[in-house]
Design a protein around this motif. Structure first.
Motif, PDB file in Angstrom:
ATOM      1  N   UNK A 160      34.323  39.043  49.812  1.00  0.00           N
ATOM      2  CA  UNK A 160      34.723  38.641  48.453  1.00  0.00           C
ATOM      3  C   UNK A 160      33.916  39.373  47.391  1.00  0.00           C
ATOM      4  N   UNK A 161      32.715  39.851  47.775  1.00  0.00           N
ATOM      5  CA  UNK A 161      31.874  40.559  46.791  1.00  0.00           C
ATOM      6  C   UNK A 161      32.503  41.880  46.337  1.00  0.00           C
ATOM      7  N   UNK A 162      33.526  42.342  47.036  1.00  0.00           N
ATOM      8  CA  UNK A 162      34.204  43.584  46.649  1.00  0.00           C
ATOM      9  C   UNK A 162      35.197  43.399  45.508  1.00  0.00           C
ATOM     10  N   UNK A 163      35.470  42.141  45.118  1.00  0.00           N
ATOM     11  CA  UNK A 163      36.548  41.904  44.151  1.00  0.00           C
ATOM     12  C   UNK A 163      36.073  41.019  43.009  1.00  0.00           C
ATOM     13  N   UNK A 164      36.454  41.402  41.792  1.00  0.00           N
ATOM     14  CA  UNK A 164      36.117  40.569  40.631  1.00  0.00           C
ATOM     15  C   UNK A 164      37.008  39.321  40.614  1.00  0.00           C
ATOM     16  N   UNK A 165      36.414  38.133  40.584  1.00  0.00           N
ATOM     17  CA  UNK A 165      37.245  36.918  40.626  1.00  0.00           C
ATOM     18  C   UNK A 165      38.152  36.765  39.401  1.00  0.00           C
ATOM     19  N   UNK A 166      37.794  37.414  38.279  1.00  0.00           N
ATOM     20  CA  UNK A 166      38.628  37.311  37.060  1.00  0.00           C
ATOM     21  C   UNK A 166      40.073  37.733  37.332  1.00  0.00           C
ATOM     22  N   UNK A 167      40.255  38.641  38.290  1.00  0.00           N
ATOM     23  CA  UNK A 167      41.597  39.144  38.582  1.00  0.00           C
ATOM     24  C   UNK A 167      42.393  38.194  39.470  1.00  0.00           C
ATOM     25  N   UNK A 168      41.766  37.107  39.937  1.00  0.00           N
ATOM     26  CA  UNK A 168      42.464  36.229  40.869  1.00  0.00           C
ATOM     27  C   UNK A 168      43.310  35.175  40.166  1.00  0.00           C
ATOM     28  N   UNK A 169      43.180  35.124  38.843  1.00  0.00           N
ATOM     29  CA  UNK A 169      43.949  34.130  38.104  1.00  0.00           C
ATOM     30  C   UNK A 169      45.440  34.449  38.194  1.00  0.00           C
ATOM     31  N   UNK A 170      46.267  33.398  38.227  1.00  0.00           N
ATOM     32  CA  UNK A 170      47.727  33.553  38.354  1.00  0.00           C
ATOM     33  C   UNK A 170      48.311  34.340  37.187  1.00  0.00           C
ATOM     34  N   UNK A 171      47.874  33.950  35.965  1.00  0.00           N
ATOM     35  CA  UNK A 171      48.451  34.548  34.755  1.00  0.00           C
ATOM     36  C   UNK A 171      47.343  35.197  33.946  1.00  0.00           C
ATOM     37  N   UNK A 172      47.340  36.495  33.946  1.00  0.00           N
ATOM     38  CA  UNK A 172      46.347  37.215  33.145  1.00  0.00           C
ATOM     39  C   UNK A 172      47.013  37.763  31.880  1.00  0.00           C
TER      40      UNK A 172
END
Ligand code: ABU
Length: 367
Positions: A160-172
């Motif tokens: 998971x450290x490879x990915x920014x969690x901000x991008x995991x939101x359904x609606x950006x």
């Protein structure tokens, strides 16, 4: 059959040997961070996963087979991958995902630079084992060509450290995505080197690499250290809210001429390298379609994802009439190829191929 020689230094010298992908057993993989970041928020792919419908696999294979036959009729040797079982999950000590992707498109995985074919790290968990589809070919090339260098970049851990969690939101929202692209804040972090081969364009001694969702700065630094005789340039395109793979954004046609995606905007300071060396950057024609075909990850800009056969000849997808017209005006002979129904399997004419042999040597086009 003639023995293989691996040699390709750029995107335009006369093409003599190529790999064309297959749609066999292609899956829509389950959700995972880097993949979700690429799927547009209004896409019909959201929330779907599993093996692609058989009739779409058959249709895509029919088109890929026809494209391979067209190339062979023009004297190009064509090899095809051997599909592994993409329904198998991928489990490593660091992650698990329930299925894989496919053996399309080879351009994402294999980077040919001179006599070397380099397997990219990849950045999607579902694509971790994708190189296995091409290993029988790599084995054959290695046995036939004593100068072939078969290389593999270090496999990433993809925690998971490879990915920014901000991008995991359904609606950006596209506005926020464009702001992030401008700030060079992408879904992948700098945890470890990551790159997809399709983020790299080859201009002889110079490699131009897109920093975006699938390739991070450490990945570009890894390429720089791996190819010490090359100059490696980082580019980014702030007008692209879903930046993966450079080959629907920036398309060299022959020395001195590049097609540029007019929406994605190469920054002025990054244009300078090309302009001061006399390269013309021409805005690509508009795509012929307003939307991608069903269940497709890619954008409508696959219109400019063309395969150059030699400096005067280019394969353009048959329905992309505006792109074909522009190529004609630019003095290129256009070879029409019917491929739109295979777009959903990972891309267009450049994506679905990987170079093995182009005539010519490593030239220096820039200062
Ligand atoms: N693999 C190329 C896709 C790029 C795009 O969606 O525009």
């Amino acid at each position: 059959m003639q023995k293989t020689v691996v040699n390709s230094w750029n995107e335009w010298d006369p093409l003599k040997h190529v790999i064309v992908g297959r749609a066999d057993d292609c899956h829509i993989p389950p959700e995972e961070p880097a993949l979700d970041a690429k799927v547009p928020e209004d896409s019909d792919m959201r929330g779907q996963w599993g093996r692609r419908p058989q009739e779409t696999i058959d249709r895509a294979n029919e088109l890929l087979d026809k494209f391979a036959a067209q190339l062979e009729a023009r004297g190009v040797r064509v090899d095809r991958p051997n599909s592994i079982d993409h329904s198998r999950p991928v489990t490593t000590p660091d992650f698990h995902t329930d299925s894989q992707f496919g053996c399309m498109p080879p351009r994402d995985v294999l980077l040919t630079v001179g006599s070397e074919i380099l397997e990219a790290t990849m950045s999607y968990r579902c694509r971790w084992f994708e190189y296995l589809n091409y290993r029988p070919l790599m084995k054959q090339y290695w046995e036939e060509d004593p100068n072939f260098r078969h290389e593999a970049a270090p496999k990433p851990r993809l925690t998971d450290a490879d990915y920014h969690p901000d991008y995991l939101s359904e609606k950006i929202g596209v506005e926020k995505r464009l702001q992030w692209a401008e700030e060079k804040f992408f879904v992948t972090t700098e945890e470890e080197p990551l790159f997809d081969a399709a983020d790299v364009l080859r201009f002889g001694k110079d490699l131009v690499v897109q920093h975006g969702f699938t390739t991070n700065l450490k990945g570009i630094e890894w390429l720089r250290r791996h190819f010490p005789d090359h100059r490696v340039h980082t580019v980014n395109f702030p007008g692209d809210p879903y930046p993966i793979h450079i080959d629907a954004t920036f398309t060299p046609l022959h020395p001195g001429l590049i097609l540029n995606n007019p929406q994605r905007r190469l920054p002025k300071d990054q244009r300078a390298l090309f302009e001061r060396n006399g390269w013309e950057i021409v805005d690509a024609a508009q795509p012929a379609h307003n939307t991608p075909p069903p269940l497709c990850y890619s954008s409508v800009w696959l219109s400019m994802n063309v395969l150059v056969l030699d400096p005067k000849t280019v394969c353009v997808e048959k329905s992309e009439v505006y792109q074909a017209e522009q190529m004609d005006k630019l003095g290129m002979e256009v070879v029409e190829v019917d491929l739109r129904d295979a777009y959903a399997f990972g891309g267009g004419l450049h994506c679905c191929t990987a170079d093995v042999y182009r005539e010519g040597d490593c030239e220096d086009y820039f200062q």
